[in-house]
Motif scaffolding. Structure first.
Motif, PDB file in Angstrom:
ATOM      1  N   ILE A 131      14.515  -4.299   7.178  1.00 28.86           N
ATOM      2  CA  ILE A 131      15.049  -5.061   7.011  1.00 28.86           C
ATOM      3  C   ILE A 131      16.280  -4.959   7.853  1.00 28.86           C
ATOM      4  N   GLY A 132      16.835  -3.600   7.973  1.00 28.61           N
ATOM      5  CA  GLY A 132      18.359  -3.254   8.778  1.00 28.61           C
ATOM      6  C   GLY A 132      18.132  -3.635   9.589  1.00 28.61           C
ATOM      7  N   HIS A 133      16.782  -3.346  10.526  1.00 30.92           N
ATOM      8  CA  HIS A 133      16.157  -4.039  11.545  1.00 30.92           C
ATOM      9  C   HIS A 133      15.650  -5.261  12.587  1.00 30.92           C
ATOM     10  N   TYR A 134      15.729  -6.197  11.030  1.00 30.26           N
ATOM     11  CA  TYR A 134      15.136  -7.553  11.517  1.00 30.26           C
ATOM     12  C   TYR A 134      16.381  -8.525  10.975  1.00 30.26           C
ATOM     13  N   GLY A 135      16.965  -7.940   9.946  1.00 31.22           N
ATOM     14  CA  GLY A 135      17.838  -8.589   8.889  1.00 31.22           C
ATOM     15  C   GLY A 135      17.507  -9.293   7.548  1.00 31.22           C
ATOM     16  N   HIS A 136      16.082  -9.126   7.452  1.00 30.63           N
ATOM     17  CA  HIS A 136      15.304  -9.362   6.381  1.00 30.63           C
ATOM     18  C   HIS A 136      13.311  -9.372   6.334  1.00 30.63           C
ATOM     19  N   LEU A 137      12.738  -9.288   5.327  1.00 31.86           N
ATOM     20  CA  LEU A 137      11.871  -8.764   5.991  1.00 31.86           C
ATOM     21  C   LEU A 137      10.684 -10.336   5.195  1.00 31.86           C
ATOM     22  N   ASP A 138       9.841 -10.721   5.187  1.00 31.00           N
ATOM     23  CA  ASP A 138       8.826 -12.446   5.112  1.00 31.00           C
ATOM     24  C   ASP A 138       7.925 -11.694   4.469  1.00 31.00           C
ATOM     25  N   VAL A 139       7.332 -10.610   5.031  1.00 34.48           N
ATOM     26  CA  VAL A 139       5.931 -10.457   4.402  1.00 34.48           C
ATOM     27  C   VAL A 139       5.587  -8.773   4.705  1.00 34.48           C
ATOM     28  N   LEU A 140       4.617  -8.695   3.195  1.00 27.88           N
ATOM     29  CA  LEU A 140       4.378  -7.234   3.778  1.00 27.88           C
ATOM     30  C   LEU A 140       3.365  -7.295   2.791  1.00 27.88           C
ATOM     31  N   ILE A 141       2.509  -6.621   4.548  1.00 29.64           N
ATOM     32  CA  ILE A 141       0.656  -6.401   4.061  1.00 29.64           C
ATOM     33  C   ILE A 141       0.550  -5.436   4.043  1.00 29.64           C
ATOM     34  N   ASN A 142      -0.104  -4.301   2.460  1.00 24.53           N
ATOM     35  CA  ASN A 142      -0.529  -4.147   2.257  1.00 24.53           C
ATOM     36  C   ASN A 142      -2.034  -3.499   2.715  1.00 24.53           C
ATOM     37  N   ASN A 143      -1.917  -2.199   3.526  1.00 22.88           N
ATOM     38  CA  ASN A 143      -3.250  -2.713   4.440  1.00 22.88           C
ATOM     39  C   ASN A 143      -3.345  -0.659   4.733  1.00 22.88           C
ATOM     40  N   ALA A 144      -2.809   0.152   4.709  1.00 19.63           N
ATOM     41  CA  ALA A 144      -3.331   1.198   4.792  1.00 19.63           C
ATOM     42  C   ALA A 144      -4.101   1.971   2.970  1.00 19.63           C
ATOM     43  N   GLY A 145      -5.104   2.647   4.429  1.00 21.08           N
ATOM     44  CA  GLY A 145      -6.112   3.255   2.992  1.00 21.08           C
ATOM     45  C   GLY A 145      -7.068   4.539   3.732  1.00 21.08           C
ATOM     46  N   ILE A 146      -7.910   5.263   2.760  1.00 22.36           N
ATOM     47  CA  ILE A 146      -8.375   6.176   3.669  1.00 22.36           C
ATOM     48  C   ILE A 146      -9.727   5.727   3.437  1.00 22.36           C
ATOM     49  N   ILE A 147     -10.293   6.831   3.197  1.00 27.33           N
ATOM     50  CA  ILE A 147     -12.240   6.402   2.895  1.00 27.33           C
ATOM     51  C   ILE A 147     -12.864   7.514   2.533  1.00 27.33           C
ATOM     52  N   THR A 148     -13.315   8.426   1.602  1.00 26.78           N
ATOM     53  CA  THR A 148     -14.289   9.417   1.187  1.00 26.78           C
ATOM     54  C   THR A 148     -15.559   9.125   1.175  1.00 26.78           C
ATOM     55  N   GLY A 149     -16.260   9.611   2.054  1.00 30.58           N
ATOM     56  CA  GLY A 149     -17.454   9.237   1.524  1.00 30.58           C
ATOM     57  C   GLY A 149     -18.854  10.533   0.898  1.00 30.58           C
ATOM     58  N   GLY A 150     -19.442  10.406  -0.248  1.00 31.50           N
ATOM     59  CA  GLY A 150     -20.003  11.415  -0.502  1.00 31.50           C
ATOM     60  C   GLY A 150     -21.025  11.501  -1.326  1.00 31.50           C
ATOM     61  N   PRO A 151     -21.575  11.722  -2.354  1.00 31.86           N
ATOM     62  CA  PRO A 151     -21.996  12.206  -3.453  1.00 31.86           C
ATOM     63  C   PRO A 151     -20.830  12.583  -4.434  1.00 31.86           C
ATOM     64  N   GLN A 152     -21.358  12.144  -5.496  1.00 25.79           N
ATOM     65  CA  GLN A 152     -19.977  11.955  -6.829  1.00 25.79           C
ATOM     66  C   GLN A 152     -19.869  14.118  -6.909  1.00 25.79           C
ATOM     67  N   ASP A 153     -21.342  14.678  -6.789  1.00 27.41           N
ATOM     68  CA  ASP A 153     -21.023  15.695  -7.735  1.00 27.41           C
ATOM     69  C   ASP A 153     -19.946  17.109  -6.067  1.00 27.41           C
ATOM     70  N   SER A 154     -20.442  16.072  -4.673  1.00 26.03           N
ATOM     71  CA  SER A 154     -18.806  16.951  -4.105  1.00 26.03           C
ATOM     72  C   SER A 154     -17.829  16.384  -3.899  1.00 26.03           C
ATOM     73  N   MET A 155     -17.549  15.009  -4.689  1.00 24.84           N
ATOM     74  CA  MET A 155     -16.353  14.931  -4.556  1.00 24.84           C
ATOM     75  C   MET A 155     -15.487  15.728  -5.826  1.00 24.84           C
ATOM     76  N   GLY A 156     -13.770  16.150  -6.020  1.00 25.80           N
ATOM     77  CA  GLY A 156     -13.322  17.305  -6.931  1.00 25.80           C
ATOM     78  C   GLY A 156     -12.249  15.914  -6.646  1.00 25.80           C
ATOM     79  N   ILE A 157     -11.457  16.580  -8.300  1.00 21.45           N
ATOM     80  CA  ILE A 157     -10.148  16.150  -8.306  1.00 21.45           C
ATOM     81  C   ILE A 157      -9.072  16.044  -7.197  1.00 21.45           C
TER      82      ILE A 157
END
Length: 363
Positions: A131-157
């Motif tokens: 906002i300081g750089h452009y003076g305002h903000l019009d659109v927010l796109i929440n795109n950040a993400g990760i993906i973890t693949g594997g069987p459930q017994d390989s996953m920890g908390i």
């Protein structure tokens, strides 16, 4: 008595009966014609209204989290062509700088920042800087993400915690930070990139799927509550997209087999979508202020089946799980996709993912 007389007349005069029937059919045809004309006029009016109220990205300030690579970068390219002023962020400084240079070479106006969106204080600073750089903000796109693949017994908390941090808490932080600004301006658009995994629980993606379910619920709830303030929230439900992202995925279990399967599905046109087409569809949905957009026919079908026949859909997912690799010794260790490459994941069947990774700053 009059009815009997009319009946007698028709009985004696078949031509009169035919004329009556013809008149009746003609009246019905005219009524149906007027109804069709009215329906057509209504559809035409709706189409004209949609075009008249279409959101114009020219000059608008758009912030894309996770915008330095993959789908985020592809959307940034297309939005820049439409005249949007871009702000993007990522946790990786080198990727952010490469994305900035590429977009600026294309003629875009870009603010590129290195930010961890799972840290609320950094998100607050991010919004203030944009906002300081452009003076305002019009659109927010929440795109950040990760993906973890594997069987459930390989996953920890920790895998579940990381997925919730990036897919639930990070979007909540960004939305909480921008909503007061949007309310003050009386307008604003929020786009949340969720997943078909947030509609249907996908085997071997449990942390990802559980966190995307939470993100879908958050996005839909925000849509319902923010409309009265002139803020439109669009929930995007993608299927697999050929962005090159498997290279940077987190892999557990039988690493080489899990990664090869993921990369094959990501490369196949039968199971994945061209990310450029997906980006165009997302941008169009924002232009028309759509509440939800499900990007592929297969994802729409899966969503409908989950709604009307959840038992059947669960049976299909259970059957699919039987063909996925079991955990192995050492499977609790996490490797990145590029660390899990083998002869299984190389070759013509997976070359589309390799090309997409080069094209979209995933390398």
């Amino acid at each position: 008595m009059r009815y009997l007389q009319n009946a007698n007349i028709h009985e004696k005069n078949p031509e009169a009966m035919a004329r009556t029937t013809t008149d009746s059919d003609s009246s019905l045809s005219r009524a149906m014609g007027w109804a069709a004309l009215g329906a057509g006029a209504l559809l035409a009016t709706k189409a004209i209204y949609r075009e008249f109220t279409k959101y114009d990205f020219n000059g608008k300030v758009v912030l894309i989290t996770g915008g330095a690579r993959g789908l985020g970068l592809i959307m940034a390219r297309q939005l820049a062509v439409k005249g949007a002023r871009i702000a993007l962020c990522s946790r990786t400084e080198q990727q952010v700088e490469r994305a900035r240079k590429e977009l600026e070479q294309r003629g875009a106006e870009v603010l590129a920042l290195t930010v961890d969106v799972t840290r609320q204080e950094q998100v607050q600073s991010l919004i203030q800087r944009v906002i300081g750089h452009y003076g305002h903000l019009d659109v927010l796109i929440n795109n950040a993400g990760i993906i973890t693949g594997g069987p459930q017994d390989s996953m920890g908390i920790e895998e579940y915690r990381q997925a919730m941090n990036i897919h639930f808490w990070a979007p909540l932080y960004t939305m909480h930070a921008v909503i007061p600004h949007f309310k003050e301006r009386g307008s604003g658009r929020i786009v949340n990139i969720t997943s078909i995994g947030g509609k249907v629980a996908v085997p071997h993606l449990l942390p990802y799927s559980a966190s995307k379910f939470a993100m879908v619920g958050l996005s839909e709830g925000m849509h319902n509550e923010l409309r009265k303030f002139g803020i439109k929230v669009t929930t995007v439900v993608p299927h697999l997209m050929r962005t090159g992202s498997p290279r940077n995925a987190f892999i557990k279990g039988n690493h080489e087999v899990e990664y090869a399967l993921f990369k094959f599905l990501d490369s196949s046109p039968l199971f994945s979508q061209d990310a450029r087409v997906a980006a165009r569809t997302i941008i169009k949905a924002v232009e028309y202020g759509e509440r939800e957009v499900i990007l592929t026919v297969s994802a729409r079908l899966a969503t409908v089946l989950q709604g009307v026949a959840p038992g059947w859909m669960n049976a299909v997912m259970g059957l699919a799980n039987r063909f996925l690799p079991d955990n192995v010794e050492g499977g609790d260790k996490t490797r990145r996709g590029y660390e899990s490459e083998s002869d299984l994941s190389r070759g013509p069947a997976t070359e589309r993912t390799d090309k997409a990774a080069l094209d979209n700053n995933e390398v």
